[in-house]
Design a protein around this motif. Structure first.
Motif, short mmCIF file in Angstrom:
data_model
loop_
_atom_site.label_atom_id
_atom_site.label_comp_id
_atom_site.label_asym_id
_atom_site.label_seq_id
_atom_site.Cartn_x
_atom_site.Cartn_y
_atom_site.Cartn_z
N ALA A 42 0.70 -1.19 -0.09
CA ALA A 42 0.11 0.00 -0.07
C ALA A 42 0.87 1.25 -0.02
O ALA A 42 0.30 2.15 0.15
CB ALA A 42 -1.10 -0.24 1.14
N ARG A 45 0.11 3.89 -2.76
CA ARG A 45 -0.98 4.68 -2.77
C ARG A 45 -1.10 5.60 -1.39
O ARG A 45 -1.72 6.56 -1.49
CB ARG A 45 -2.25 3.40 -2.55
CG ARG A 45 -2.82 3.17 -4.05
CD ARG A 45 -3.78 2.17 -3.74
NE ARG A 45 -3.49 0.74 -2.88
CZ ARG A 45 -4.04 0.37 -2.20
NH1 ARG A 45 -5.12 1.01 -1.19
NH2 ARG A 45 -3.47 -0.64 -1.47
N ARG A 46 -0.61 4.95 -0.56
CA ARG A 46 -0.36 5.76 0.92
C ARG A 46 0.08 7.23 0.64
O ARG A 46 -0.17 8.17 0.94
CB ARG A 46 0.45 4.95 1.94
CG ARG A 46 0.71 5.81 3.23
CD ARG A 46 1.09 4.69 4.04
NE ARG A 46 2.27 4.16 3.90
CZ ARG A 46 3.51 5.10 4.18
NH1 ARG A 46 3.58 6.02 4.95
NH2 ARG A 46 4.74 4.46 3.79
N ALA A 86 -9.19 6.47 -3.98
CA ALA A 86 -9.77 5.06 -4.25
C ALA A 86 -9.27 4.40 -3.32
O ALA A 86 -8.13 4.18 -2.54
CB ALA A 86 -9.29 4.74 -5.82
N GLY A 87 -10.23 3.24 -2.94
CA GLY A 87 -9.76 2.07 -2.02
C GLY A 87 -9.41 2.66 -0.57
O GLY A 87 -8.40 2.34 -0.07
N VAL A 88 -10.33 3.55 -0.20
CA VAL A 88 -9.65 4.19 1.20
C VAL A 88 -9.86 3.01 2.26
O VAL A 88 -9.16 3.15 3.28
CB VAL A 88 -10.84 5.45 1.45
CG1 VAL A 88 -12.19 4.97 1.89
CG2 VAL A 88 -10.24 6.38 2.76
N ASP A 89 -10.72 1.93 1.84
CA ASP A 89 -10.77 1.05 3.17
C ASP A 89 -9.43 0.37 3.24
O ASP A 89 -9.01 0.03 4.20
CB ASP A 89 -11.94 0.16 2.92
CG ASP A 89 -13.32 0.80 3.34
OD1 ASP A 89 -13.23 1.71 3.96
OD2 ASP A 89 -14.28 0.24 2.87
N ASP A 90 -9.01 -0.08 1.88
CA ASP A 90 -7.82 -0.78 2.04
C ASP A 90 -6.87 0.13 2.57
O ASP A 90 -5.84 -0.44 3.06
CB ASP A 90 -7.41 -0.81 0.25
CG ASP A 90 -8.27 -2.06 -0.33
OD1 ASP A 90 -9.36 -2.80 0.34
OD2 ASP A 90 -8.13 -2.17 -1.51
N GLU A 91 -6.73 1.36 2.17
CA GLU A 91 -5.84 2.19 2.82
C GLU A 91 -5.63 2.14 4.13
O GLU A 91 -4.41 1.92 4.83
CB GLU A 91 -6.00 3.58 2.24
CG GLU A 91 -5.17 4.58 2.24
CD GLU A 91 -3.59 4.01 1.85
OE1 GLU A 91 -3.60 3.81 0.58
OE2 GLU A 91 -2.73 4.23 2.47
#
Ligand SMILES: O=P(O)(O)OC[C@H]1O[C@H](O[C@H]2O[C@H](CO)[C@@H](O)[C@H](O)[C@H]2O)[C@H](O)[C@@H](O)[C@@H]1O
Length: 379
Positions: A42, A45-46, A86-91
């Motif tokens: 991550a 993206r982080r 995008a993918g804030v939960d993953d983040e």
């Protein structure tokens, strides 16, 4: 009064350095804990999210504190930015892998204290008390006070705050604690010894490394009150060795004007610097002193300089607490816990979501200590 300088000094707000395993020899407790695979995946993206949330050098390391960095310190904007990402939960999940809950990892934390003395450092606003609109109404609950009192019975405990020391004492009201107000520039030992630390080494300690700045801070406080008077909602707080200019209750349309007003005043004081906290500008002397230095000073005063048999635990929610987290990481010693509901760039190892979780952590620590003592007595 000093001559106008080229610009406002903006030291100390760069992004936290990339995490790395501590190279210190003899470290029994790795700091920070190793990253999980999900965390590494991550990382890219982080970085994007970090810029949007305003914790990266892109927003805060620039030439001036403007509306963009003010927005970044607003939870509303942080949430909106995060929701857009995008993918804030993953983040968030990936962030939690890198900064796991201190409650979830409680056993790991206390195991690291084996043979060591825990020393507790607690930030105030956002850590022991919830963030509220009115800084004068940031009261701490009675249950939190009882939890802190219990912790202090077992471990030397210090409150490390950006606030004026007397003011934060007025909120906490526990005479057995150490207090480091004004971002660590005003340190005082306990007025009353707690039962188990009756012979506390640092009881009478008093340290004020910025006392020569007092007249200047008084003056700049008055100037800031005057200059921001016409901006509805702006609140200037005198924190003795530093000044806070709050914009939590200022209409966003006025943020540019407020930022310019503050910078305009600060241009005349090159010996003062401007940093930013949670919807607040912080004006402080340019001396090399911060919450991290205060932590080291207190450890030394307590007789733990260069010791391996100590485990400092620091809990805080703000950018200024990062200075303390960095010190722990550099020493390869201790536990840094960031209080945050949202992913943030931090040097802390662990996280807790809000003051309620801080209280739960403190109470678990007390309970664990009681049980270990009882077990020892039975042996
Ligand atoms: O180091 P701390 O104890 O966290 O102090 C940092 C600043 O905290 C206070 O402001 C923050 O809390 C207020 C009350 O919840 C909130 O209204 C404000 O927006 C926050 O920035 C305090 O008033 C400041 O002087 C401290 O510097």
């Amino acid at each position: 009064m000093a001559k106008p300088s080229v610009g406002v000094s903006e030291v100390g707000m760069s992004a936290a350095p990339a995490q790395a395993a501590c190279p210190c020899p003899g470290t029994l407790f790795p700091y920070p804990p190793p990253r999980g695979a999900a965390g590494i995946a991550a990382a890219v993206r982080r970085k994007c999210l970090q810029v949007e949330l305003g914790s990266g050098a892109g927003l805060l390391g620039g030439a001036c504190w403007g509306v963009e960095s003010m927005r970044a310190s607003s939870p509303t904007h942080a949430k909106a930015a995060a929701a857009l990402a995008a993918g804030v939960d993953d983040e968030r999940a990936a962030w939690m892998v890198r900064h796991p809950s201190a409650l979830g990892k409680f056993e790991q934390i206390v195991a690291a204290s084996e043979g060591k003395r825990i020393v507790m450092f607690l930030d105030y606003d956002g850590t022991l008390s919830p963030i509220v609109d009115d800084p004068d109404a940031a009261f701490m609950s009675e249950t939190m006070r009882m939890a802190v009192r219990s912790v202090a019975k077992h471990f030397p405990t210090a409150i490390v705050s950006g606030r004026c020391r007397n003011k934060v004492f007025g909120f906490v009201k526990l005479a057995e604690l150490y207090y480091a107000g004004s971002h660590g520039m005003d340190i005082k030992g306990p007025a009353k010894a707690s039962s188990r630390h009756a012979k506390a080494k640092a009881k009478g300690v008093l340290f004020q490394p910025a006392s020569e700045f007092l007249p200047m801070i008084e003056e700049v406080h008055e100037r800031l009150v005057e200059t921001t008077r016409c901006i509805p909602g702006a609140k200037v707080e005198n924190n003795k060795f530093c000044v806070s200019v709050h914009f939590r209750c200022v209409d966003e349309k006025m943020w540019g004007e407020l930022s310019e007003a503050v910078k305009g005043v600060l241009r005349e004081y090159p010996k003062l610097r401007l940093t930013q906290g949670r919807m607040v500008f912080e004006v402080r002397p340019t001396i090399k002193w911060d919450k991290g230095k205060a932590l080291e000073f207190l450890l030394e005063s307590l007789g733990f300089a260069d010791c391996t048999n100590v485990l400092p635990v620091y809990i805080g929610d703000d950018r200024t607490d990062e200075d303390a987290f960095k010190v722990l990481r550099r020493r390869g010693q201790g536990v840094g816990i960031l209080v945050s509901k949202h992913p943030k760039e931090t040097t802390a190892s662990y996280s807790l979501q809000e003051p309620a979780e801080v209280m739960e952590f403190l109470l678990r620590l007390v309970e664990w200590k009681r049980l270990s003592r009882a077990r020892l007595r039975l042996q």
